[in-house]
Write an enzyme that holds these catalytic residues in place. Structure first.
Site, mmCIF file in Angstrom:
data_model
loop_
_atom_site.group_PDB
_atom_site.id
_atom_site.type_symbol
_atom_site.label_atom_id
_atom_site.label_comp_id
_atom_site.label_asym_id
_atom_site.label_seq_id
_atom_site.Cartn_x
_atom_site.Cartn_y
_atom_site.Cartn_z
ATOM 1 N N GLY A 11 0.832 -1.216 0.000
ATOM 2 C CA GLY A 11 0.000 0.000 0.000
ATOM 3 C C GLY A 11 0.854 1.248 0.000
ATOM 4 N N ALA A 12 1.963 1.184 -0.773
ATOM 5 C CA ALA A 12 2.941 2.279 -0.722
ATOM 6 C C ALA A 12 2.608 3.421 -1.689
ATOM 7 C CB ALA A 12 4.336 1.729 -1.021
ATOM 8 N N SER A 13 1.516 3.297 -2.442
ATOM 9 C CA SER A 13 1.269 4.307 -3.483
ATOM 10 C C SER A 13 0.854 5.652 -2.904
ATOM 11 C CB SER A 13 0.216 3.807 -4.468
ATOM 12 O OG SER A 13 -1.008 3.596 -3.807
ATOM 13 N N ASP A 61 -2.105 -7.140 -6.240
ATOM 14 C CA ASP A 61 -3.378 -6.975 -5.532
ATOM 15 C C ASP A 61 -3.305 -7.910 -4.332
ATOM 16 O OD1 ASP A 61 -5.912 -7.138 -4.495
ATOM 17 O OD2 ASP A 61 -6.903 -7.193 -6.444
ATOM 18 N N SER A 140 -5.215 -0.582 13.769
ATOM 19 C CA SER A 140 -6.009 0.648 13.885
ATOM 20 C C SER A 140 -6.543 0.744 15.308
ATOM 21 C CB SER A 140 -7.193 0.587 12.919
ATOM 22 O OG SER A 140 -8.117 1.623 13.212
ATOM 23 N N TYR A 153 -14.071 -3.922 9.761
ATOM 24 C CA TYR A 153 -12.722 -3.329 9.839
ATOM 25 C C TYR A 153 -12.122 -3.549 11.233
ATOM 26 C CZ TYR A 153 -9.279 0.504 9.350
ATOM 27 O OH TYR A 153 -8.138 1.274 9.297
ATOM 28 N N ALA A 155 -12.913 -5.845 13.385
ATOM 29 C CA ALA A 155 -12.635 -7.276 13.575
ATOM 30 C C ALA A 155 -11.322 -7.662 12.898
ATOM 31 C CB ALA A 155 -13.794 -8.118 13.027
ATOM 32 N N ALA A 156 -11.122 -7.160 11.685
ATOM 33 C CA ALA A 156 -9.886 -7.480 10.954
ATOM 34 C C ALA A 156 -8.673 -6.903 11.683
ATOM 35 C CB ALA A 156 -9.963 -6.929 9.534
ATOM 36 N N LYS A 157 -8.777 -5.650 12.112
ATOM 37 C CA LYS A 157 -7.624 -4.991 12.743
ATOM 38 C C LYS A 157 -7.334 -5.604 14.117
ATOM 39 C CE LYS A 157 -6.650 -1.949 9.508
ATOM 40 N NZ LYS A 157 -5.407 -2.052 8.722
ATOM 41 N N ILE A 186 -5.623 9.730 10.881
ATOM 42 C CA ILE A 186 -4.490 10.283 10.144
ATOM 43 C C ILE A 186 -5.026 10.895 8.852
ATOM 44 C CG2 ILE A 186 -2.220 9.736 9.135
ATOM 45 C CD1 ILE A 186 -2.420 9.082 12.174
HETATM 46 P P1 NAI Z 1 -5.185 4.884 1.835
HETATM 47 O O1 NAI Z 1 -6.536 4.463 1.402
HETATM 48 O O2 NAI Z 1 -4.758 6.310 1.613
HETATM 49 O O3 NAI Z 1 -4.071 3.937 1.218
HETATM 50 C C1 NAI Z 1 -4.235 2.539 1.235
HETATM 51 C C2 NAI Z 1 -3.175 1.915 0.380
HETATM 52 O O4 NAI Z 1 -3.439 0.506 0.332
HETATM 53 C C3 NAI Z 1 -3.183 2.430 -1.055
HETATM 54 O O5 NAI Z 1 -1.865 2.475 -1.509
HETATM 55 C C4 NAI Z 1 -3.965 1.333 -1.777
HETATM 56 O O6 NAI Z 1 -3.649 1.259 -3.141
HETATM 57 C C5 NAI Z 1 -3.481 0.101 -1.028
HETATM 58 N N1 NAI Z 1 -4.388 -1.039 -1.197
HETATM 59 C C6 NAI Z 1 -5.665 -1.157 -0.813
HETATM 60 N N2 NAI Z 1 -6.157 -2.335 -1.202
HETATM 61 C C7 NAI Z 1 -5.147 -2.991 -1.843
HETATM 62 C C8 NAI Z 1 -5.044 -4.245 -2.487
HETATM 63 N N3 NAI Z 1 -6.073 -5.098 -2.577
HETATM 64 N N4 NAI Z 1 -3.853 -4.581 -3.036
HETATM 65 C C9 NAI Z 1 -2.804 -3.734 -2.978
HETATM 66 N N5 NAI Z 1 -2.844 -2.523 -2.398
HETATM 67 C C10 NAI Z 1 -4.018 -2.154 -1.847
HETATM 68 O O7 NAI Z 1 -5.115 4.503 3.373
HETATM 69 P P2 NAI Z 1 -4.174 5.024 4.560
HETATM 70 O O8 NAI Z 1 -4.962 5.954 5.366
HETATM 71 O O9 NAI Z 1 -2.838 5.405 4.076
HETATM 72 O O10 NAI Z 1 -4.095 3.652 5.393
HETATM 73 C C11 NAI Z 1 -2.974 2.805 5.423
HETATM 74 C C12 NAI Z 1 -3.197 1.767 6.498
HETATM 75 O O11 NAI Z 1 -3.388 2.414 7.753
HETATM 76 C C13 NAI Z 1 -4.436 0.899 6.262
HETATM 77 O O12 NAI Z 1 -4.177 -0.423 6.668
HETATM 78 C C14 NAI Z 1 -5.465 1.531 7.172
HETATM 79 O O13 NAI Z 1 -6.453 0.604 7.558
HETATM 80 C C15 NAI Z 1 -4.600 1.959 8.335
HETATM 81 N N6 NAI Z 1 -5.193 3.014 9.145
HETATM 82 C C16 NAI Z 1 -5.418 4.276 8.640
HETATM 83 C C17 NAI Z 1 -5.977 5.243 9.434
HETATM 84 C C18 NAI Z 1 -6.210 6.637 8.967
HETATM 85 O O14 NAI Z 1 -6.751 7.434 9.758
HETATM 86 N N7 NAI Z 1 -5.871 7.017 7.762
HETATM 87 C C19 NAI Z 1 -6.361 4.950 10.824
HETATM 88 C C20 NAI Z 1 -6.072 3.615 11.248
HETATM 89 C C21 NAI Z 1 -5.514 2.691 10.435
#
Ligand code: NAI
Length: 246
Positions: A11-13, A61, A140, A153, A155-157, A186
């Site tokens: 999820g580095a994009s 994916d 999370s 969500y 449950a998974a986390k 965040i």
């Molecule tokens: P985001 O939605 O901005 O980025 C998620 C990233 O995961 C993207 O790069 C996306 O392309 C990738 N992704 C999603 N499904 C994918 C798949 N099937 N295959 C490959 N890549 C996939 O989310 P964010 O906010 O950067 O979240 C990152 C992590 O932090 C997640 O696990 C999220 O649950 C967790 N998190 C975020 C919070 C927030 O407030 N933003 C709070 C708590 C946890």
């Protein structure tokens, strides 16, 4: 085999994953940046390289479990080592329990929990071979205290914390640590569409200040994955501005 530690960040994009990848590269790791689409990944890799870091891009994916296992095994084979795995990619499919359908449940459990299990399982062998490993699963605060509308969500986390503690117990003697970092709220694409009233409420319960930044999470991950953090394992570290304090 290179001397440089090799890290995978899923999820580095964008968002938190992007900040973690940039930070680990700035700390001297070779970072394999993983996401579904090539464009933003290539941009990130160029940015890292132009600031003197080392990185490469892989599309995957993560809800395709075979592809996740092949990705992790392939990186370990290509570099002759795998030192750090950061399972960051995640999704939300929010709904109240009465309305949540099976697809919403399954999509979140598959992407946020099962794919992490598959990646950790694939990483264990190369890390054992290298006699070093740092696994970080991005959980999370929803998984710690629950959140209305996020039963799937949360449950998974929450499942990630049990998975991570078990891995920590199994692999600790092999110099492999496993921890969760649990972000609070965040500022990323994931939270940008929250209604203004919700944001105001959230700010009211955060002790330190506003919503956090992706770099706040990256800072913690940088420490947890460092060589010096070998005595820290099985923990869930909430990086949430003091929102939960549990
Ligand atoms: P985001 O939605 O901005 O980025 C998620 C990233 O995961 C993207 O790069 C996306 O392309 C990738 N992704 C999603 N499904 C994918 C798949 N099937 N295959 C490959 N890549 C996939 O989310 P964010 O906010 O950067 O979240 C990152 C992590 O932090 C997640 O696990 C999220 O649950 C967790 N998190 C975020 C919070 C927030 O407030 N933003 C709070 C708590 C946890």
């Amino acid at each position: 085999m290179t001397d440089q530690r090799v890290a995978i960040v899923t999820g580095a994009s964008r968002g938190i994953g992007r900040a973690i990848a940039a930070r680990l590269a700035a700390d001297g790791r070779h970072v394999v940046c993983v996401a579904r689409s090539e464009g933003p990944l290539n941009e990130l890799v160029s940015e890292i390289q132009s600031s003197g870091g080392s990185a490469s891009a892989k599309t995957c994916d993560i809800s395709d479990f075979g592809a996740v296992a092949a990705l992790v095994e392939g990186v370990a084979e290509e570099h002759g080592r795998l030192d750090i795995l950061v399972n960051n990619a995640g999704i939300t499919r929010d709904n109240l329990i009465l309305r949540m359908d099976d697809d919403e449940w399954d999509a979140v459990i598959d992407t946020n929990l099962k794919s992490v299990f598959v990646a950790c399982r694939a990483a264990a062998r190369p890390m054992m071979r290298g006699k070093f490993g740092r696994i970080v699963n991005i959980a999370s605060t929803s998984g710690i205290v629950g959140n209305a509308g996020q039963s799937n969500y949360a449950a998974a986390k929450s499942g990630l914390t049990g998975l991570t503690k078990s891995i920590a117990r199994e692999l600790g003697k092999k110099n492999i640590t496993a921890n969760c970092v649990a972000p609070g709220f965040i500022e990323t694409d994931m939270t940008k569409d929250l209604p203004a009233g919700v944001i105001e409420h959230i700010k009211g319960v955060i002790s330190t200040r506003d919503l956090g930044k992706p770099e706040d999470i990256a800072e913690c991950v940088a420490y947890v994955t460092s060589d010096g953090a070998g005595y820290l394992t099985g923990q869930t570290i909430a990086v949430d501005g003091g929102m939960t304090m549990c």
